[in-house]
Design an enzyme around this catalytic site. Structure first.
Site, PDB file in Angstrom:
ATOM      1  N   SER A 164       1.021  -1.205  -0.333  1.00  0.00           N
ATOM      2  CA  SER A 164      -0.145  -0.179  -0.049  1.00  0.00           C
ATOM      3  C   SER A 164       0.713   1.378   0.136  1.00  0.00           C
ATOM      4  O   SER A 164       1.611   1.545   1.133  1.00  0.00           O
ATOM      5  CB  SER A 164      -1.152   0.004   1.269  1.00  0.00           C
ATOM      6  OG  SER A 164      -1.419   1.532   1.431  1.00  0.00           O
ATOM      7  N   ASP A 317      -7.265   1.760  -8.801  1.00  0.00           N
ATOM      8  CA  ASP A 317      -7.944   2.412  -8.976  1.00  0.00           C
ATOM      9  C   ASP A 317      -8.916   2.559 -10.353  1.00  0.00           C
ATOM     10  O   ASP A 317     -10.199   2.829 -10.623  1.00  0.00           O
ATOM     11  CB  ASP A 317      -7.163   3.733  -8.650  1.00  0.00           C
ATOM     12  CG  ASP A 317      -6.698   4.402  -7.324  1.00  0.00           C
ATOM     13  OD1 ASP A 317      -7.806   2.883  -6.736  1.00  0.00           O
ATOM     14  OD2 ASP A 317      -6.297   4.698  -6.873  1.00  0.00           O
TER      15      ASP A 317
HETATM   16  C1  S3P Z   1      -2.961   5.687  -3.186  1.00  0.00           C
HETATM   17  C2  S3P Z   1      -3.040   5.266  -2.717  1.00  0.00           C
HETATM   18  C3  S3P Z   1      -4.047   3.371  -3.108  1.00  0.00           C
HETATM   19  C4  S3P Z   1      -4.822   4.234  -3.949  1.00  0.00           C
HETATM   20  C5  S3P Z   1      -5.435   5.498  -3.550  1.00  0.00           C
HETATM   21  C6  S3P Z   1      -4.633   6.316  -3.923  1.00  0.00           C
HETATM   22  C7  S3P Z   1      -2.593   6.768  -2.958  1.00  0.00           C
HETATM   23  O1  S3P Z   1      -4.382   3.384  -1.885  1.00  0.00           O
HETATM   24  O2  S3P Z   1      -5.791   2.820  -4.253  1.00  0.00           O
HETATM   25  O3  S3P Z   1      -6.404   6.059  -4.334  1.00  0.00           O
HETATM   26  O4  S3P Z   1      -2.097   7.773  -2.909  1.00  0.00           O
HETATM   27  O5  S3P Z   1      -0.944   6.142  -2.423  1.00  0.00           O
HETATM   28  P1  S3P Z   1      -3.918   1.869  -1.100  1.00  0.00           P
HETATM   29  O6  S3P Z   1      -2.026   2.542  -0.610  1.00  0.00           O
HETATM   30  O7  S3P Z   1      -4.726   1.490   0.157  1.00  0.00           O
HETATM   31  O8  S3P Z   1      -3.488   0.680  -2.021  1.00  0.00           O
END
Ligand code: S3P
Length: 432
Positions: A164, A317
């Site tokens: 993540s 996304d």
């Molecule tokens: C993001 C990370 C992703 C993504 C979110 C934006 C970011 O989430 O789905 O829309 O800007 O770091 P995760 O960190 O939960 O994978």
């Protein structure tokens, strides 16, 4: 409620709003740095404005001009907020803020809207506690509101099996203030905008390919220096228009300045694999992010594809709109290893399956994904967005591709990432 018509042709060119992830990071890093940061063409949407408001509530001076946000950096010295900090609908704001607040020697309370208050927070809270922060909240710290009392931190080595970018960013920003090394290892590299931008702001990082995955390490304490960030167009927003232009009966569409970072371009690679006609023109790099102009043409019937677990982070996304493309493709498409979709602005596996079924598509639901049997005809339906911006925009695309009536129940939820979405759609679509 919004009724979507049937598309005849797609036309013209569009520069979709700037990338949400890059904009959030530019605002956070600008506030954390020493000196002034200029963010050019930032995304000003509900999510990124929540980040700006939160930084203002911590004492940051922010000036908004046309196409520019100027931030006077606090060099990691914020003031204790006298009110509850509100991340609204934005998981990125909430999780990155946890990392920032953990390094601040004061008390703060962080909350969000009803959707965000349902989303899991332990993924950042646990490692930040390990670094020395005191954090409590509902369900032992898994749900907002959270109370944070930050202070001196020590670096940790953290293996994040979920890959993540929000967690990675929270730990790295806390790590800049911690004593010693902070290391985050991910089995599949999540979006790496933080690593790129930290270097733009003068931080020293080590990026290492290990057997367990990709590691990013930094030694604290370090200072950041204010910088200039030129935000690229958001590939996640451009994906809706790409899908529409690929599936439209005629015309062509030019999408300008789209970020094509290899940790974010999975949707475009899948679209090509499905037989989509996309040309990548004028590739370039600015503010350490690769970008190009995309010329997209109607491609006839697309072919079914599989999305494997290791491919998910680079298109996570975009899965709602990819699911719409799968629904109109030839054959059965499958997505696995995408359980994270259940913890987004809505339970996206459920909302994708529910809405595709209501349009007459055969879909099988798995705990970690779905299988879609492509059809050549979508039925009319009332789309239930559950307040989720990406569901609204994905099914607006679906609605344009059927003769029957499609109604989106909550069109205003697009404001989270794309405030001008309906206007931009009207500019490039000629209705039948
Ligand atoms: C993001 C990370 C992703 C993504 C979110 C934006 C970011 O989430 O789905 O829309 O800007 O770091 P995760 O960190 O939960 O994978």
């Amino acid at each position: 409620m919004k009724k979507v018509g049937k598309i005849k042709r797609v036309k013209g060119s569009l520069r979709v709003p700037s990338d949400k992830s890059v904009t959030h990071r530019a605002f956070f890093l600008g506030a954390l740095a020493r000196g002034v940061t200029r963010v050019y063409e930032p995304l000003l949407s509900r999510d990124t404005l929540a980040t700006l408001e939160l930084l203002r509530a911590l004492g940051t001076e922010v000036r908004q001009e046309d196409g520019l946000v100027v931030i006077k950096g606090r060099n990691y010295r914020f003031t204790e907020p006298d009110r509850v900090l509100d991340a609204e609908n934005s998981g990125t704001t909430a999780r990155i803020a946890c990392g920032v607040l953990s390094a601040q020697p004061f008390f703060s309370v962080l909350t969000g809207d009803a959707s965000l208050r349902r989303r899991p927070m332990l993924r950042v809270v646990e490692p930040l506690r390990e670094m020395g922060a005191w954090i409590d909240g509902r369900e032992e710290g898994n749900r907002l509101p959270l109370a944070v009392r930050g202070g001196p931190l020590r670096g940790i080595a953290y293996f994040n099996k979920r890959s993540s970018a929000q967690v990675k960013t929270a730990l790295l920003l806390a790590g800049l203030r911690a004593e010693g090394w902070t290391e985050v290892v991910e089995p599949v590299l999540s979006r790496d905008h933080t690593e790129r931008m930290l270097q733009l702001f003068g931080a020293k990082l080590e990026l290492v390919a290990e057997e367990r995955g990709h590691a990013v390490k930094l030694k604290g304490p370090q200072e950041l220096t204010g910088s200039e960030v030129y935000c690229p167009a958001d590939p996640s927003s451009a994906a809706f228009f790409t899908a529409l232009a690929l599936l439209a009966p005629e015309g062509e569409l030019l999408l300008k300045d789209v970020m094509l970072n290899p940790t974010r371009d999975g949707f475009y690679r899948k679209a090509l694999e499905m037989g989509g006609k996309i040309e990548f023109l004028n590739p370039r790099e600015l503010s350490r992010e690769p970008r190009a102009d995309l010329l997209v043409r109607p491609s006839g019937r697309l072919k079914a594809v599989k999305v494997e677990p290791h491919e998910v982070p680079a298109l996570v996304d975009e899965l709602p709109v990819l699911a719409v493309m799968m629904a109109l493709a030839e054959g059965v498409s499958v997505v696995r290893g995408a359980k994270e979709l259940r913890y987004k602005e809505s339970d996206r596996i459920k909302t994708i399956v529910e809405n595709l079924r209501s349009m007459g598509v055969e879909v099988e639901e798995f705990e970690d994904g779905f299988a879609v049997k492509g059809t050549d005809r979508l039925k009319g339906a009332l789309i239930k967005t559950h307040g989720d911006h990406r569901i609204a925009m994905a099914f607006a695309v679906a609605g344009l591709l059927t003769d029957e009536e499609v109604i989106i129940d909550d069109p205003s939820c697009v404001e989270v990432s794309y405030p001008g979405f309906w206007e931009d759609l009207a500019k490039v679509v000629e209705l039948a």
